[in-house]
Enzyme design. Structure first.
Site, mmCIF file in Angstrom:
data_model
loop_
_atom_site.group_PDB
_atom_site.id
_atom_site.type_symbol
_atom_site.label_atom_id
_atom_site.label_comp_id
_atom_site.label_asym_id
_atom_site.label_seq_id
_atom_site.Cartn_x
_atom_site.Cartn_y
_atom_site.Cartn_z
ATOM 1 N N LYS A 6 8.851 -3.813 3.253
ATOM 2 C CA LYS A 6 7.650 -4.615 3.059
ATOM 3 C C LYS A 6 7.102 -5.106 4.391
ATOM 4 C CE LYS A 6 9.200 -6.290 -1.468
ATOM 5 N NZ LYS A 6 9.523 -7.489 -2.289
ATOM 6 N N PHE A 61 5.968 -10.563 8.519
ATOM 7 C CA PHE A 61 6.837 -10.540 7.341
ATOM 8 C C PHE A 61 7.400 -9.137 7.064
ATOM 9 C CE2 PHE A 61 4.100 -14.283 6.435
ATOM 10 C CZ PHE A 61 5.110 -15.242 6.416
ATOM 11 N N CYS A 111 7.851 -24.010 21.108
ATOM 12 C CA CYS A 111 6.610 -23.434 20.606
ATOM 13 C C CYS A 111 5.397 -24.245 21.013
ATOM 14 C CB CYS A 111 6.658 -23.333 19.079
ATOM 15 S SG CYS A 111 8.000 -22.280 18.493
ATOM 16 N N ARG A 138 10.112 -7.033 6.156
ATOM 17 C CA ARG A 138 11.411 -7.184 5.483
ATOM 18 C C ARG A 138 11.679 -5.922 4.669
ATOM 19 N NH1 ARG A 138 11.643 -13.018 5.147
ATOM 20 N NH2 ARG A 138 10.593 -13.676 7.079
#
Length: 261
Positions: A238, A233, A99, A235
């Protein structure tokens, strides 16, 4: 093969055993553009032609596939000849798989804007991400990032690499080689959405990037300036939409609050 069985000692409870474990490969690929050594890319040994094309596009060396006169890849060496043989816009560098590797110089004022009328429903986002997470290599080794190119309900490409930036370049190169209109697609990925990932999407005119993980403040700043949709995020049912909410059905009627200083 993108992995090898490596011997190791495994511990389970109080017991140690000798075993083999699948480990992803990492190889250096030297890129020469118009006879000059332009970069060394630490990468997975697959889809190298797509990687090189995507890298040249997102680094601004070429604007389209038509500018490539010749391209050859031989194991750890790739050679490209462009129609303008004197053109090379970056100095020699090493692109690391981690990264914290090399990233392109970022000038916010020079970044392009997204041109796309794409809209998606939340279910398409969730389904696209599931396809990426179901990558057999990802599940086997736990050592690769995965990027998927999605158009509607179609999964046009699922690409793995030890580096998420490389995986995104591969998807962009794949789209260029197959004449895919990226303005009608979106990408999903397993890793964090960084400023470099957002920059590559802007240059390629990919209107939306989605991840099961987090994003960064600079990535969102770049996205808002360029009209890119950033979603993190994801999931189950969501997700967090950080920019470009108008592209997600049901979210466009809400205004994202101003950031807290």
């Amino acid at each position: 093969m993108m992995y090898k069985e490596i011997p190791c000692i495994k511990k389970s409870g109080d017991e140690f055993t000798a075993a083999l474990h699948p480990v992803v490969e990492e190889v250096p690929v030297a890129l020469f553009v118009n006879g000059r050594h332009a970069a060394t890319v630490m990468t997975s040994p697959t889809m190298l032609k797509e990687l090189i094309v995507g890298f040249l596009l997102t680094e601004g060396v070429i604007k389209s596939l038509d500018e490539i006169e010749a391209l050859s890849v031989d194991n750890d060496r790739a050679e490209v000849l462009t129609k303008n043989p004197y053109k090379i816009l970056f100095s020699k560098k090493t692109v690391l798989s981690g990264c914290g590797g090399s990233s392109s110089f970022l000038d916010m004022k020079k970044l392009p804007k997204i041109h796309s009328d794409l809209t998606v429903v939340p279910e398409q986002i969730s389904t696209g991400l599931k396809a990426v997470l179901n990558s057999p290599l990802h599940m086997l080794t736990g050592g690769v990032h995965v990027v998927g190119l999605i158009q509607g309900d179609q999964h046009l490409a699922i690409v793995e690499d030890i580096g998420r930036h490389n995986a995104l370049d591969r998807v962009i190169g794949y789209a260029a080689l197959n004449r895919i209109d990226l303005s009608q697609t979106f990408v999903v990925c397993t890793g964090r959405i960084s400023s470099e990932m957002a920059r590559k999407c802007l240059i390629a005119n990919i209107p939306m990037i989605v991840s099961r993980g987090a994003t960064t403040t600079l990535a969102v700043e770049i996205a808002r300036a360029g009209g890119l949709t950033v979603i993190g995020f994801v999931r189950s049912d969501k997700m967090n939409i950080y920019s470009g909410e108008e592209r997600v059905s049901g979210a466009g009627s809400l205004d994202i609050p101003a950031p807290v200083e």
